[in-house]
Scaffold this active site. Structure first.
Site, short mmCIF file in Angstrom:
data_model
loop_
_atom_site.label_atom_id
_atom_site.label_comp_id
_atom_site.label_asym_id
_atom_site.label_seq_id
_atom_site.Cartn_x
_atom_site.Cartn_y
_atom_site.Cartn_z
N THR A 197 46.67 34.61 26.99
CA THR A 197 47.47 33.60 27.68
C THR A 197 47.30 32.23 27.05
O THR A 197 46.26 31.93 26.44
CB THR A 197 47.02 33.54 29.16
OG1 THR A 197 47.61 32.41 29.79
CG2 THR A 197 45.51 33.41 29.30
N ASP A 198 48.29 31.35 27.27
CA ASP A 198 48.18 29.96 26.81
C ASP A 198 47.15 29.18 27.64
O ASP A 198 46.72 28.10 27.24
CB ASP A 198 49.54 29.25 26.84
CG ASP A 198 50.18 29.18 28.21
OD1 ASP A 198 49.61 29.72 29.19
OD2 ASP A 198 51.27 28.56 28.33
N GLU A 199 46.73 29.74 28.79
CA GLU A 199 45.80 29.00 29.66
C GLU A 199 44.43 28.81 29.03
O GLU A 199 43.65 27.97 29.47
CB GLU A 199 45.68 29.68 31.03
CG GLU A 199 47.01 29.77 31.74
CD GLU A 199 46.90 29.95 33.25
OE1 GLU A 199 45.79 29.83 33.80
OE2 GLU A 199 47.94 30.22 33.87
N TYR B 48 39.94 32.37 35.85
CA TYR B 48 40.87 33.27 35.14
C TYR B 48 40.93 32.91 33.67
O TYR B 48 40.70 33.75 32.79
CB TYR B 48 42.28 33.20 35.76
CG TYR B 48 43.35 33.79 34.86
CD1 TYR B 48 43.39 35.15 34.60
CD2 TYR B 48 44.32 32.98 34.25
CE1 TYR B 48 44.36 35.70 33.75
CE2 TYR B 48 45.28 33.51 33.40
CZ TYR B 48 45.31 34.87 33.16
OH TYR B 48 46.26 35.41 32.32
N LYS C 138 39.70 34.99 30.30
CA LYS C 138 40.59 35.38 29.20
C LYS C 138 40.10 34.78 27.87
O LYS C 138 40.14 35.44 26.83
CB LYS C 138 42.03 34.92 29.48
CG LYS C 138 42.74 35.66 30.61
CD LYS C 138 42.98 37.13 30.36
CE LYS C 138 43.99 37.42 29.28
NZ LYS C 138 44.31 38.88 29.21
P1 NAD Z 1 49.57 42.04 36.36
O1 NAD Z 1 48.51 41.49 37.26
O2 NAD Z 1 50.96 42.14 36.83
O3 NAD Z 1 49.13 43.50 35.86
C1 NAD Z 1 47.82 43.81 35.46
C2 NAD Z 1 47.71 45.32 35.40
O4 NAD Z 1 46.36 45.64 34.99
C3 NAD Z 1 47.92 46.02 36.76
O5 NAD Z 1 48.76 47.13 36.60
C4 NAD Z 1 46.52 46.44 37.18
O6 NAD Z 1 46.49 47.61 37.99
C5 NAD Z 1 45.85 46.66 35.82
N1 NAD Z 1 44.38 46.53 35.89
C6 NAD Z 1 43.69 45.52 36.47
N2 NAD Z 1 42.36 45.75 36.36
C7 NAD Z 1 42.23 46.92 35.66
C8 NAD Z 1 41.11 47.66 35.20
N3 NAD Z 1 39.85 47.26 35.46
N4 NAD Z 1 41.33 48.80 34.51
C9 NAD Z 1 42.60 49.23 34.24
N5 NAD Z 1 43.69 48.57 34.68
C10 NAD Z 1 43.51 47.42 35.37
O7 NAD Z 1 49.47 41.15 35.04
P2 NAD Z 1 50.64 40.65 34.07
O8 NAD Z 1 51.18 39.38 34.61
O9 NAD Z 1 51.53 41.77 33.76
O10 NAD Z 1 49.77 40.26 32.79
C11 NAD Z 1 49.45 41.25 31.81
C12 NAD Z 1 48.60 40.62 30.73
O11 NAD Z 1 49.30 39.55 30.13
C13 NAD Z 1 47.28 40.02 31.23
O12 NAD Z 1 46.30 40.27 30.27
C14 NAD Z 1 47.58 38.54 31.34
O13 NAD Z 1 46.39 37.78 31.17
C15 NAD Z 1 48.54 38.35 30.21
N6 NAD Z 1 49.51 37.25 30.36
C16 NAD Z 1 50.29 37.15 31.49
C17 NAD Z 1 51.24 36.13 31.57
C18 NAD Z 1 52.15 36.00 32.79
O14 NAD Z 1 52.89 35.03 32.87
N7 NAD Z 1 52.14 36.92 33.73
C19 NAD Z 1 51.40 35.23 30.52
C20 NAD Z 1 50.58 35.36 29.39
C21 NAD Z 1 49.65 36.38 29.31
O1 DAU Z 2 50.57 30.45 31.44
C1 DAU Z 2 50.42 31.83 31.50
C2 DAU Z 2 49.88 32.22 32.86
O2 DAU Z 2 50.97 32.07 33.79
C3 DAU Z 2 49.35 33.64 32.90
O3 DAU Z 2 48.25 33.74 32.04
C4 DAU Z 2 48.95 34.03 34.33
O4 DAU Z 2 48.54 35.38 34.36
C5 DAU Z 2 50.15 33.84 35.23
O5 DAU Z 2 49.80 34.12 36.57
C6 DAU Z 2 50.69 32.40 35.12
O6 DAU Z 2 49.75 31.47 35.68
P1 DAU Z 2 50.22 30.22 36.59
O7 DAU Z 2 49.08 29.81 37.42
O8 DAU Z 2 50.89 29.19 35.76
O9 DAU Z 2 51.38 30.96 37.47
P2 DAU Z 2 51.75 30.87 39.03
O10 DAU Z 2 53.05 31.56 39.20
O11 DAU Z 2 50.61 31.26 39.89
O12 DAU Z 2 51.98 29.31 39.23
C7 DAU Z 2 52.98 28.60 38.50
C8 DAU Z 2 52.90 27.15 38.91
O13 DAU Z 2 53.35 27.04 40.26
C9 DAU Z 2 51.50 26.58 38.90
O14 DAU Z 2 51.57 25.22 38.49
C10 DAU Z 2 51.03 26.66 40.35
C11 DAU Z 2 52.32 26.49 41.12
N1 DAU Z 2 52.42 27.22 42.40
C12 DAU Z 2 52.10 28.54 42.42
C13 DAU Z 2 52.20 29.26 43.57
C14 DAU Z 2 51.81 30.73 43.62
C15 DAU Z 2 52.91 26.58 43.52
O15 DAU Z 2 53.22 25.38 43.49
N2 DAU Z 2 53.01 27.31 44.68
C16 DAU Z 2 52.66 28.62 44.76
O16 DAU Z 2 52.76 29.22 45.86
#
Ligand code: NAD
Ligand code: DAU
Length: 353
Positions: free
Chosen positions: A134-136, A159, A163
């Protein structure tokens, strides 16, 4: 089946993972795709219904933290490649329960690295371990600038720290054991099958149900949004063409403050639901800010664009409208997820096997 390439995708029942699994199963019938997922609250096999009965797709329920199990499945299947997405992914949950994140994201990733190393020992040729990050990990930007692949890590939530730690371990296995790794760091994804604890699906769901839309702080935080299928395309490219030992940043070049994004969603939802303009915006409720809330993320993805020819395909408004349409057309999915009914699906589908 014996000379098919065997690819292990972890976390394939989650949001991004399910898009990646479907893309690989559809586009690469000469691969055998194994989807390993623990099915935590975020894992949902309904996301994979369209492909679940295809012969070159196999689901394995398992925990990446379980070393014996992971070594066992590597020994049994002799995977050629790994695309590692399994993680605890929600920042707010990491603030209330950091240990879960340490276990899966750090211990789990290291267990997976070990299993690959043990299996590939002595023969790393044509193997690849691709870690999705992730970019985080780069921390928080001020009003100017972008994260590049050279930006120093500065994670600020449990988190992002977990990562970042997993990224360091992946690089350590490259340098120490010559494990053939590649890493990508992506910005915020949006699209179908997104769990409604995250901002965009939560806002859509709350507007639909006339519930308050919680906006943290003043809604001034900025995120760079990318359509999930564009992320899946980038993952496909990096898995096949990315250079071993390299890192690629992936982003939408699409920055929005949370409050502007929520207003845009309100306008789209008013139109789709045939409500008076301004109706949904009345649901916006400013709530206590997230602890340590990162102000701004923005990705410079020029390396990926220049070296591998990737570019985002959709304008944000178009992608957001598609996403809203999907949630409105898939009410059953949304209701099952919010009620918890989706968790019974595994029993129904796999108990008999
Ligand atoms: P998600 O939470 O939707 O899915 C995670 C999956 O991993 C789930 O299916 C869960 O059951 C599985 N999992 C969790 N713990 C596990 C374990 N111990 N063993 C096996 N499986 C397990 O997550 P996502 O949003 O699809 O993100 C996927 C990946 O991409 C993550 O590594 C996240 O850090 C990264 N990522 C997400 C975003 C985003 O915006 N969602 C952006 C950048 C990177
Ligand atoms: O940048 C990549 C990341 O983006 C991934 O690595 C993470 O897995 C993914 O969950 C996401 O993280 P964020 O924290 O940015 O996403 P989230 O949707 O939780 O929040 C987006 C923005 O909105 C953040 O600034 C927090 C804010 N927010 C979030 C929620 C859930 C609100 O204002 N209200 C809310 O209820």
């Amino acid at each position: 089946m014996t000379d098919k390439k065997k690819i292990l995708i972890t976390g394939g029942a989650g949001f991004i993972g399910s898009h990646v699994v479907k893309r690989f199963v559809r586009n690469y019938p000469d691969y055998q795709i194994f989807n390993l997922d623990k099915l935590t609250y975020a894992g949902n096999l309904e996301n994979l219904r369209e492909i679940e009965n295809l012969p070159y797709y196999t689901f394995i329920k398992g925990d990446i933290v379980d070393a014996e199990f992971m070594n066992g499945i590597f020994a049994e299947h002799q995977f050629d490649g790994v695309i590692h997405l399994a993680a605890e992914s929600h920042v707010d949950r990491s603030i209330t329960n950091p240990l879960e994140f340490i276990m899966t994201n750090i211990v789990g990733t290291t267990t997976l690295l070990n299993a690959a190393k043990n299996c590939w020992n002595g023969n790393m040729e044509n193997k690849k371990f691709y870690h999705i990050s992730t970019d985080e990990v780069f921390g928080s930007l001020g009003k100017e600038g972008f994260f590049t692949e050279k930006t120093a890590y500065d994670p600020r939530s449990p988190y992002s720290a977990s990562k970042a730690s997993s990224d360091h371990l992946v690089r350590a296995y490259f340098h120490t054991y010559k494990l053939p790794v590649v890493i990508s760091n992506c910005s915020n994804n949006y699209g179908s099958y997104h769990f409604p604890e995250k901002l965009i699906p939560l806002t859509i769901n709350n507007i639909k149900n006339n519930k308050p839309i919680p906006v943290y702080g003043k809604g001034e935080n900025v995120r760079d949004w990318l359509f999930v299928e564009d992320h899946a395309v980038a993952i496909d490219l990096i898995f096949h063409k990315g250079k071993i030992g390299e890192t690629y940043n992936i982003g939408g070049n699409n920055e929005w403050t949370n409050i502007d994004l929520v207003h845009l969603l309100c306008r789209i939802m008013d139109e789709k639901l045939g409500r008076e303009p301004g109706t949904s915006a009345k649901l916006i409720t400013f709530v206590t800010d997230r602890a340590g809330h990162d102000l701004r993320y923005a990705i410079d993805s020029s390396k990926l664009q220049n070296e591998l020819g990737w570019a985002p395909s959709l304008q944000f408004e178009e992608g957001l409208e598609k996403t809203v349409d999907w949630y409105l057309a898939n009410e059953e999915w949304l209701n099952d997820v919010t009620s918890g009914a989706y968790q019974k699906y595994y029993e129904k589908m796999y108990h008999k096997r």
